[in-house]
Design a protein around this motif. Structure first.
Motif, PDB file in Angstrom:
ATOM      1  N   GLY A   1     -10.354  33.341  -5.229  1.00 35.92           N
ATOM      2  CA  GLY A   1      -9.390  33.879  -6.179  1.00 35.92           C
ATOM      3  C   GLY A   1      -7.961  33.772  -5.687  1.00 35.92           C
ATOM      4  O   GLY A   1      -7.028  33.627  -6.496  1.00 35.92           O
ATOM      5  N   PHE A   2      -7.765  33.840  -4.368  1.00 39.32           N
ATOM      6  CA  PHE A   2      -6.418  33.711  -3.792  1.00 39.32           C
ATOM      7  C   PHE A   2      -6.120  32.287  -3.334  1.00 39.32           C
ATOM      8  O   PHE A   2      -5.205  32.067  -2.547  1.00 39.32           O
ATOM      9  CB  PHE A   2      -6.263  34.685  -2.621  1.00 39.32           C
ATOM     10  N   LYS A   3      -6.900  31.351  -3.850  1.00 37.56           N
ATOM     11  CA  LYS A   3      -6.696  29.919  -3.585  1.00 37.56           C
ATOM     12  C   LYS A   3      -6.787  29.600  -2.091  1.00 37.56           C
ATOM     13  O   LYS A   3      -6.113  28.711  -1.588  1.00 37.56           O
ATOM     14  CB  LYS A   3      -5.345  29.448  -4.140  1.00 37.56           C
TER      15      LYS A   3
ATOM     16  N   ALA B   1     -19.603  25.607  -7.412  1.00 36.34           N
ATOM     17  CA  ALA B   1     -18.252  25.860  -6.891  1.00 36.34           C
ATOM     18  C   ALA B   1     -17.897  24.910  -5.749  1.00 36.34           C
ATOM     19  O   ALA B   1     -16.721  24.594  -5.539  1.00 36.34           O
ATOM     20  CB  ALA B   1     -18.138  27.305  -6.418  1.00 36.34           C
ATOM     21  N   LEU B   2     -18.908  24.463  -5.013  1.00 37.22           N
ATOM     22  CA  LEU B   2     -18.663  23.506  -3.929  1.00 37.22           C
ATOM     23  C   LEU B   2     -18.128  22.178  -4.453  1.00 37.22           C
ATOM     24  O   LEU B   2     -17.416  21.461  -3.746  1.00 37.22           O
ATOM     25  CB  LEU B   2     -19.953  23.250  -3.149  1.00 37.22           C
ATOM     26  N   LEU B   3     -18.464  21.879  -5.703  1.00 37.61           N
ATOM     27  CA  LEU B   3     -18.113  20.576  -6.275  1.00 37.61           C
ATOM     28  C   LEU B   3     -16.884  20.628  -7.173  1.00 37.61           C
ATOM     29  O   LEU B   3     -16.355  19.576  -7.545  1.00 37.61           O
ATOM     30  CB  LEU B   3     -19.305  20.028  -7.082  1.00 37.61           C
ATOM     31  N   LEU B   4     -16.455  21.841  -7.532  1.00 37.23           N
ATOM     32  CA  LEU B   4     -15.363  21.972  -8.499  1.00 37.23           C
ATOM     33  C   LEU B   4     -14.028  22.251  -7.817  1.00 37.23           C
ATOM     34  O   LEU B   4     -13.974  22.931  -6.791  1.00 37.23           O
ATOM     35  CB  LEU B   4     -15.659  23.107  -9.480  1.00 37.23           C
ATOM     36  N   PRO B   5     -12.934  21.758  -8.408  1.00 34.55           N
ATOM     37  CA  PRO B   5     -11.602  22.090  -7.877  1.00 34.55           C
ATOM     38  C   PRO B   5     -11.186  23.480  -8.317  1.00 34.55           C
ATOM     39  O   PRO B   5     -11.803  24.081  -9.202  1.00 34.55           O
ATOM     40  CB  PRO B   5     -10.709  21.018  -8.513  1.00 34.55           C
ATOM     41  N   TRP B   6     -10.128  24.001  -7.694  1.00 31.47           N
ATOM     42  CA  TRP B   6      -9.572  25.282  -8.116  1.00 31.47           C
ATOM     43  C   TRP B   6      -8.833  25.078  -9.431  1.00 31.47           C
ATOM     44  O   TRP B   6      -8.171  24.050  -9.604  1.00 31.47           O
ATOM     45  CB  TRP B   6      -8.603  25.784  -7.040  1.00 31.47           C
ATOM     46  N   PRO B   7      -8.894  25.934 -10.450  1.00 32.71           N
ATOM     47  CA  PRO B   7      -9.468  27.282 -10.409  1.00 32.71           C
ATOM     48  C   PRO B   7     -10.929  27.361 -10.881  1.00 32.71           C
ATOM     49  O   PRO B   7     -11.489  28.445 -10.932  1.00 32.71           O
ATOM     50  CB  PRO B   7      -8.567  28.054 -11.357  1.00 32.71           C
ATOM     51  N   LEU B   8     -11.535  26.219 -11.248  1.00 32.28           N
ATOM     52  CA  LEU B   8     -12.901  26.261 -11.760  1.00 32.28           C
ATOM     53  C   LEU B   8     -13.873  26.770 -10.693  1.00 32.28           C
ATOM     54  O   LEU B   8     -14.805  27.534 -10.999  1.00 32.28           O
ATOM     55  CB  LEU B   8     -13.312  24.858 -12.233  1.00 32.28           C
ATOM     56  N   GLY B   9     -13.632  26.371  -9.455  1.00 27.05           N
ATOM     57  CA  GLY B   9     -14.468  26.862  -8.368  1.00 27.05           C
ATOM     58  C   GLY B   9     -14.331  28.363  -8.178  1.00 27.05           C
ATOM     59  O   GLY B   9     -15.307  29.058  -7.873  1.00 27.05           O
ATOM     60  N   ALA B  10     -13.106  28.867  -8.382  1.00 26.03           N
ATOM     61  CA  ALA B  10     -12.873  30.314  -8.252  1.00 26.03           C
ATOM     62  C   ALA B  10     -13.590  31.073  -9.358  1.00 26.03           C
ATOM     63  O   ALA B  10     -14.180  32.141  -9.122  1.00 26.03           O
ATOM     64  CB  ALA B  10     -11.380  30.601  -8.304  1.00 26.03           C
ATOM     65  N   ILE B  11     -13.568  30.538 -10.573  1.00 29.97           N
ATOM     66  CA  ILE B  11     -14.246  31.189 -11.699  1.00 29.97           C
ATOM     67  C   ILE B  11     -15.751  31.239 -11.439  1.00 29.97           C
ATOM     68  O   ILE B  11     -16.405  32.278 -11.655  1.00 29.97           O
ATOM     69  CB  ILE B  11     -13.948  30.444 -13.009  1.00 29.97           C
ATOM     70  N   ALA B  12     -16.317  30.125 -10.962  1.00 25.91           N
ATOM     71  CA  ALA B  12     -17.748  30.091 -10.660  1.00 25.91           C
ATOM     72  C   ALA B  12     -18.096  31.092  -9.556  1.00 25.91           C
ATOM     73  O   ALA B  12     -19.144  31.758  -9.606  1.00 25.91           O
ATOM     74  CB  ALA B  12     -18.154  28.676 -10.239  1.00 25.91           C
ATOM     75  N   SER B  13     -17.210  31.246  -8.577  1.00 23.10           N
ATOM     76  CA  SER B  13     -17.459  32.174  -7.465  1.00 23.10           C
ATOM     77  C   SER B  13     -17.432  33.624  -7.935  1.00 23.10           C
ATOM     78  O   SER B  13     -18.252  34.448  -7.506  1.00 23.10           O
ATOM     79  CB  SER B  13     -16.421  31.961  -6.362  1.00 23.10           C
ATOM     80  N   VAL B  14     -16.486  33.945  -8.812  1.00 19.85           N
ATOM     81  CA  VAL B  14     -16.397  35.308  -9.341  1.00 19.85           C
ATOM     82  C   VAL B  14     -17.613  35.622 -10.213  1.00 19.85           C
ATOM     83  O   VAL B  14     -18.189  36.715 -10.136  1.00 19.85           O
ATOM     84  CB  VAL B  14     -15.092  35.486 -10.150  1.00 19.85           C
ATOM     85  N   LEU B  15     -18.030  34.666 -11.030  1.00 20.92           N
ATOM     86  CA  LEU B  15     -19.218  34.864 -11.867  1.00 20.92           C
ATOM     87  C   LEU B  15     -20.465  35.063 -11.005  1.00 20.92           C
ATOM     88  O   LEU B  15     -21.346  35.863 -11.340  1.00 20.92           O
ATOM     89  CB  LEU B  15     -19.414  33.670 -12.802  1.00 20.92           C
ATOM     90  N   ALA B  16     -20.522  34.341  -9.878  1.00 21.45           N
ATOM     91  CA  ALA B  16     -21.659  34.498  -8.957  1.00 21.45           C
ATOM     92  C   ALA B  16     -21.710  35.914  -8.403  1.00 21.45           C
ATOM     93  O   ALA B  16     -22.786  36.523  -8.313  1.00 21.45           O
ATOM     94  CB  ALA B  16     -21.550  33.482  -7.821  1.00 21.45           C
TER      95      ALA B  16
END
Length: 312
Positions: free
Chosen positions: A169-171, A267-282
């Motif tokens: 979330g904090f990049k 999230a390992l495969l996605l760039p920010w912010p999509l990876g951050a969204i996937a991480s928060v949903l997890a």
């Protein structure tokens, strides 16, 4: 056992909170996670907020919550009392670490020492919580080698997934933290499956015959000890249908383990912010799933006191 929501929330929230606190204290104190003000504020607020909310909710299950402070005096013999002492003691190094890492922007030195002590206190508190249940001999599903490690594994798992969501979330994307959260989730899943397999195969040696010492025949109750449900039956005689248990186990696996694992892998495969969204949903899915898992932890436990009421 009757799954009171206050205790279900307590074990879920404090496990995640202490898991996150341990990681922040360890990695933040050693400088692995940078001393960023807003990262520190959000991270420490989330960790300590979950801990405090969990501890406060646990008092809702007490008959006289205003007397909860008396539990601290029995630390020599009670795991519940030791948990209370450990939880309060952990706030001292955690506060020192928070001041140094968040407000002074420092790591290493005394901040690292405070962080390590906070992490050690968090692990100790989780251990005492696990031992409250693992030490109860009348409940065979809890009095096993699986209970204490489960508390430590689940605290590590939920804390890691929260820490990953925080960093994303904090990049401050960290492949190492992502992989660690994924591995911890898979480890938690494996341990839960092993625990269920062990409990399903349990052969509880205590019966009405062994309880009365009349092993020569079949002992059965011809009538209930009293005419209506009492505290013991409400708290320790709770029964859940097999089909409901199977359904809730599937929900637990889907929300607490499968969905977070898939989202973390994505999230390992996605760039920010999509990876951050996937991480928060997890993280959100896992916390919801752990509430179901904790509910089942209590609902599927069987206390031998129910033998007194003619239940095998």
């Amino acid at each position: 056992m009757h799954p009171a929501f206050s205790v279900v929330f307590f074990t879920t929230a404090t496990g995640a909170g202490y898991g996150l606190l341990a990681l922040l204290g360890l990695l933040g104190g050693l400088g692995v996670i940078p001393a960023d003000f807003w990262l520190g504020v959000v991270g420490m607020s989330l960790a300590l907020g979950l801990v405090v909310a969990g501890l406060l909710s646990s008092t809702g299950h007490l008959g006289r919550p205003e007397r909860a402070w008396r539990a601290f005096s029995q630390w020599r013999s009670s795991w519940l009392s030791r948990e209370g002492v450990a939880s309060v003691a952990t706030f001292i190094p955690a506060s020192m670490f928070g001041i140094g890492w968040v407000f002074l922007g420092r790591s290493g030195g005394w901040v690292a020492v405070a962080g390590l002590l906070a992490a050690a206190g968090a692990v100790t508190t989780v251990c005492t919580t696990g031992m409250i249940y693992a030490s109860l001999k009348p409940i065979a599903q809890w009095h096993s080698r699986y209970t204490l490690p489960a508390y430590l594994i689940f605290a590590t798992m939920t804390g890691s997934v929260l820490a990953n969501a925080l960093l994303q979330g904090f990049k401050l994307s960290s492949t190492a933290m992502l992989i660690w959260a994924l591995l911890a989730t898979l480890a938690g899943w494996s341990w839960k499956l092993a625990t269920w397999r062990h409990n399903d195969r349990l052969e509880i040696p205590t019966t009405a015959n062994t309880a009365t010492g009349l092993a020569g025949g079949t002992v059965r109750s011809i009538e209930w000890p009293h005419t209506e449900e009492n505290y013991l039956l409400k708290e320790m005689g709770f029964r859940i249908a097999r089909k409901h248990s199977a359904k809730l186990r599937r929900i637990t696996q889907a929300l607490a383990f499968a969905a977070p694992a898939i989202l973390l892998a994505i999230a390992l495969l996605l760039p920010w912010p999509l990876g951050a969204i996937a991480s928060v949903l997890a993280a959100l899915a896992q916390l919801a799933g752990m509430l179901v898992e904790r509910w089942l932890f209590f609902a599927e436990a069987k206390h031998t006191v129910t033998l007194y009421y003619g239940r095998e």
